[in-house]
Write a protein that holds these residues in place. Sequence first.
Motif, mmCIF file in Angstrom:
data_model
loop_
_atom_site.group_PDB
_atom_site.id
_atom_site.type_symbol
_atom_site.label_atom_id
_atom_site.label_comp_id
_atom_site.label_asym_id
_atom_site.label_seq_id
_atom_site.Cartn_x
_atom_site.Cartn_y
_atom_site.Cartn_z
ATOM 1 N N VAL A 1 15.781 13.834 -52.247
ATOM 2 C CA VAL A 1 16.660 13.533 -53.384
ATOM 3 C C VAL A 1 15.843 12.987 -54.568
ATOM 4 N N THR A 2 14.679 12.421 -54.246
ATOM 5 C CA THR A 2 13.809 11.923 -55.318
ATOM 6 C C THR A 2 12.922 13.045 -55.876
ATOM 7 N N GLY A 3 13.046 14.256 -55.339
ATOM 8 C CA GLY A 3 12.360 15.407 -55.940
ATOM 9 C C GLY A 3 11.096 15.863 -55.225
ATOM 10 N N ASN A 4 10.820 15.291 -54.042
ATOM 11 C CA ASN A 4 9.641 15.719 -53.278
ATOM 12 C C ASN A 4 10.000 16.877 -52.358
ATOM 13 N N THR A 5 8.984 17.553 -51.850
ATOM 14 C CA THR A 5 9.195 18.554 -50.809
ATOM 15 C C THR A 5 8.540 18.037 -49.524
ATOM 16 N N VAL A 6 9.050 18.495 -48.376
ATOM 17 C CA VAL A 6 8.741 17.825 -47.108
ATOM 18 C C VAL A 6 8.149 18.780 -46.070
ATOM 19 N N VAL A 7 7.120 18.282 -45.377
ATOM 20 C CA VAL A 7 6.651 18.919 -44.146
ATOM 21 C C VAL A 7 6.893 17.895 -43.043
ATOM 22 N N MET A 8 7.788 18.240 -42.134
ATOM 23 C CA MET A 8 8.159 17.266 -41.109
ATOM 24 C C MET A 8 7.655 17.701 -39.735
ATOM 25 N N LYS A 9 7.152 16.702 -38.979
ATOM 26 C CA LYS A 9 6.789 16.957 -37.577
ATOM 27 C C LYS A 9 7.658 16.062 -36.703
ATOM 28 N N PRO A 10 8.679 16.665 -36.075
ATOM 29 C CA PRO A 10 9.497 15.843 -35.171
ATOM 30 C C PRO A 10 8.692 15.463 -33.940
ATOM 31 N N SER A 11 9.239 14.585 -33.124
ATOM 32 C CA SER A 11 8.570 14.267 -31.861
ATOM 33 C C SER A 11 8.513 15.536 -31.016
ATOM 34 N N GLU A 12 7.366 15.778 -30.422
ATOM 35 C CA GLU A 12 7.203 16.950 -29.548
ATOM 36 C C GLU A 12 8.025 16.787 -28.268
ATOM 37 N N ARG A 13 8.593 15.579 -28.062
ATOM 38 C CA ARG A 13 9.340 15.358 -26.831
ATOM 39 C C ARG A 13 10.829 15.661 -26.985
ATOM 40 N N ASP A 14 11.323 15.692 -28.232
ATOM 41 C CA ASP A 14 12.748 15.999 -28.428
ATOM 42 C C ASP A 14 13.019 16.467 -29.869
ATOM 43 N N PRO A 15 12.540 17.675 -30.204
ATOM 44 C CA PRO A 15 12.664 18.133 -31.593
ATOM 45 C C PRO A 15 14.019 18.750 -31.954
ATOM 46 N N GLY A 16 14.929 18.874 -30.964
ATOM 47 C CA GLY A 16 16.160 19.650 -31.179
ATOM 48 C C GLY A 16 17.023 19.167 -32.341
ATOM 49 N N ALA A 17 17.187 17.857 -32.459
ATOM 50 C CA ALA A 17 18.052 17.346 -33.533
ATOM 51 C C ALA A 17 17.426 17.643 -34.899
ATOM 52 N N ALA A 18 16.105 17.493 -34.997
ATOM 53 C CA ALA A 18 15.437 17.771 -36.280
ATOM 54 C C ALA A 18 15.606 19.245 -36.653
ATOM 55 N N MET A 19 15.629 20.128 -35.652
ATOM 56 C CA MET A 19 15.790 21.553 -35.954
ATOM 57 C C MET A 19 17.199 21.842 -36.468
ATOM 58 N N ILE A 20 18.187 21.159 -35.872
ATOM 59 C CA ILE A 20 19.562 21.345 -36.376
ATOM 60 C C ILE A 20 19.655 20.799 -37.806
ATOM 61 N N ILE A 21 19.005 19.670 -38.051
ATOM 62 C CA ILE A 21 19.023 19.094 -39.409
ATOM 63 C C ILE A 21 18.391 20.090 -40.401
ATOM 64 N N ALA A 22 17.305 20.756 -39.972
ATOM 65 C CA ALA A 22 16.674 21.763 -40.843
ATOM 66 C C ALA A 22 17.674 22.876 -41.159
ATOM 67 N N GLU A 23 18.388 23.339 -40.139
ATOM 68 C CA GLU A 23 19.388 24.390 -40.355
ATOM 69 C C GLU A 23 20.452 23.911 -41.355
ATOM 70 N N LEU A 24 20.859 22.646 -41.221
ATOM 71 C CA LEU A 24 21.896 22.112 -42.117
ATOM 72 C C LEU A 24 21.362 21.966 -43.546
ATOM 73 N N CYS A 25 20.063 21.686 -43.677
ATOM 74 C CA CYS A 25 19.469 21.596 -45.020
ATOM 75 C C CYS A 25 19.570 22.956 -45.722
ATOM 76 N N GLN A 26 19.300 24.006 -44.965
ATOM 77 C CA GLN A 26 19.402 25.359 -45.555
ATOM 78 C C GLN A 26 20.853 25.620 -45.971
ATOM 79 N N LYS A 27 21.782 25.263 -45.083
ATOM 80 C CA LYS A 27 23.209 25.513 -45.378
ATOM 81 C C LYS A 27 23.684 24.666 -46.556
ATOM 82 N N ALA A 28 23.102 23.477 -46.706
ATOM 83 C CA ALA A 28 23.526 22.576 -47.792
ATOM 84 C C ALA A 28 23.045 23.079 -49.154
ATOM 85 N N GLY A 29 22.097 23.994 -49.153
ATOM 86 C CA GLY A 29 21.649 24.569 -50.420
ATOM 87 C C GLY A 29 20.273 24.131 -50.882
ATOM 88 N N PHE A 30 19.502 23.497 -50.014
ATOM 89 C CA PHE A 30 18.116 23.192 -50.401
ATOM 90 C C PHE A 30 17.400 24.512 -50.657
#
Length: 525
Positions: free
Chosen positions: A187-216
């Motif tokens: 929201v402050t105008g940066n772009t992001v490279v995120m590395k979720p925990s390798e032990r449970d990345p599933g929620a971060a992947m759903i969040i990524a999908e929602l970011c696309q749907k939200a219009g990022f």
Amino acid sequence: NTQSPVSLPTTTTEFPNSHEVGEASITPWFLDNKFYVSSSTDFIDVYDPSTNKLVTRVPESTDAELLAAVDSAEKAFPAWSATSVLTRQQIMFKLVALIRENWDRLAAVITIEQGKTVADAKGDVLRGLQVAEAACGATELLKGEVLSLGKDLETRTYLEPLGVVGVICPFNFPAMIPLWSLPVATVTGNTVVMKPSERDPGAAMIIAELCQKAGFPEGVVNVIHGAHKAVNFILDEPRIKAISFVGSNKAGEYVYTRGSANGKRVQANLGAKNHALVLPDSDKSQALNAIAGAAFGAAGQRCMALSVLLLQGEATTWLPDLVEIAKKLSVNGGFEAGAELGPVISPQSKARIEELIASAEKEGATILLDGRGFKPQGEQFANGNWVGPTIITGVKPHMQCYKEEIFGPVLVCADVASLDEGIEFINANEYGNGVAIFTSSGPAADYFRRGIQAGQVGINVPIPVPLPMFSFTGNKRSVAGGGATTFYGRPGIRFYTQQQTVTSRWAISQALKSGKAEVVMPTHS
Ligand code: NAD
């Protein structure tokens, strides 16, 4: 990237029940708003902690994939940073709505991969969602300041985005911690490279999908995978300007040192050993229930878990009641009705916790309630990483069970003779994340607050993590770099922005009129 995009596999999107998950999928990575199967040949396997059945395989992103993620974020930055804050705010509103719509789905993947109960996983999502909601206030939070310095001179400040930022997450809050950073950074105008925990990345992947749907737009959010190699890439890649890290001291102190040496801004929230001090004038039932919940909830795998209990005066006789409360807690698979705490993350973590319990016994403490060897009913849970609530008394500061963060459902207890001795005991600990006092005395609570060296103080509140209009304020070894840069709230906005000051004169000054150079340092007075 020449591959064809895929959709998020069903094993990470549909969860009828943890022990009914079908064939293990491969977790994709996320580039330019699309999911791809990694071309890596190295994988980290993720198991359901309640059964140890394989859930998904997480790739170690290849060098080419790591670079592609930064290329994408770098390419997206000029347009995204120039996008009106009103537009970014609208996208954030949509993201907030989508997270709410997908709340159950997010919670389910957390329970499958991380093990916490569904109710607790919903809390994990909510605490992250609240950061996204607060980030919607960017139109207010990004306002600069202006000071008029006389009739023709003024200084104003702007908060400008930094560029590409890296986000490195731990396993214990798979939705909340990605959301501590992602909404504020974008929201402050940066772009992001995120590395979720390798032990449970599933929620971060759903969040990524929602970011696309939200219009990022493409490239604003990218997700890479792996462990040390991906972290080292983020630390060394010159185009990444800032790093948000949450995790253990071992990894975080390294991330802070190497990232800072490479000239990056680094915020790093680390480990903890949080104390509760119970005074005899507290409401006994309220205090004991709060402590049991905060010590054993999420199987003790919260950075704000209360893992040390200090009792004073009459309260030193309350332990048998605490044991009764702890015994009644239902330890079970996270989807099972009535489950109150689930398994710990891995067989290694269970073994480590059991070793620490054994070390306490060896060093002369008493195991009042022993969670070793616990197993819930049901064949399907026979191989899970179970540790039942454990209470250890007579603990001394030199003992290993006191010095180390156990990160399991284990509460270590000691008696103190006075409020001052309690304060001294707590302040001698190297960590300073959170602390709680239970008392009905306002003056005692205030005296404690003034004397205590912990960043987040609860007064009759067991896990005093403030809502995101404030910041997460750990202290001492619980934060790297002295805690100068904290997550979310106004300090979070500051972390992700570069301050720029502009001093302007809009009238013709006497000096300019006379055409004479001013050579003395301007003081604007
Ligand atoms: P962790 O340090 O093992 O992992 C965190 C991240 O660092 C992961 O993405 C991992 O891939 C990476 N990593 C791990 N070891 C590394 C290394 N040697 N070199 C480079 N990268 C490495 O932490 P965890 O076990 O996932 O999380 C639990 C820890 O996080 C606990 O100590 C807990 O207190 C802490 N935590 C702190 C806060 C806070 O706000 N203070 C919040 C949540 C968790």
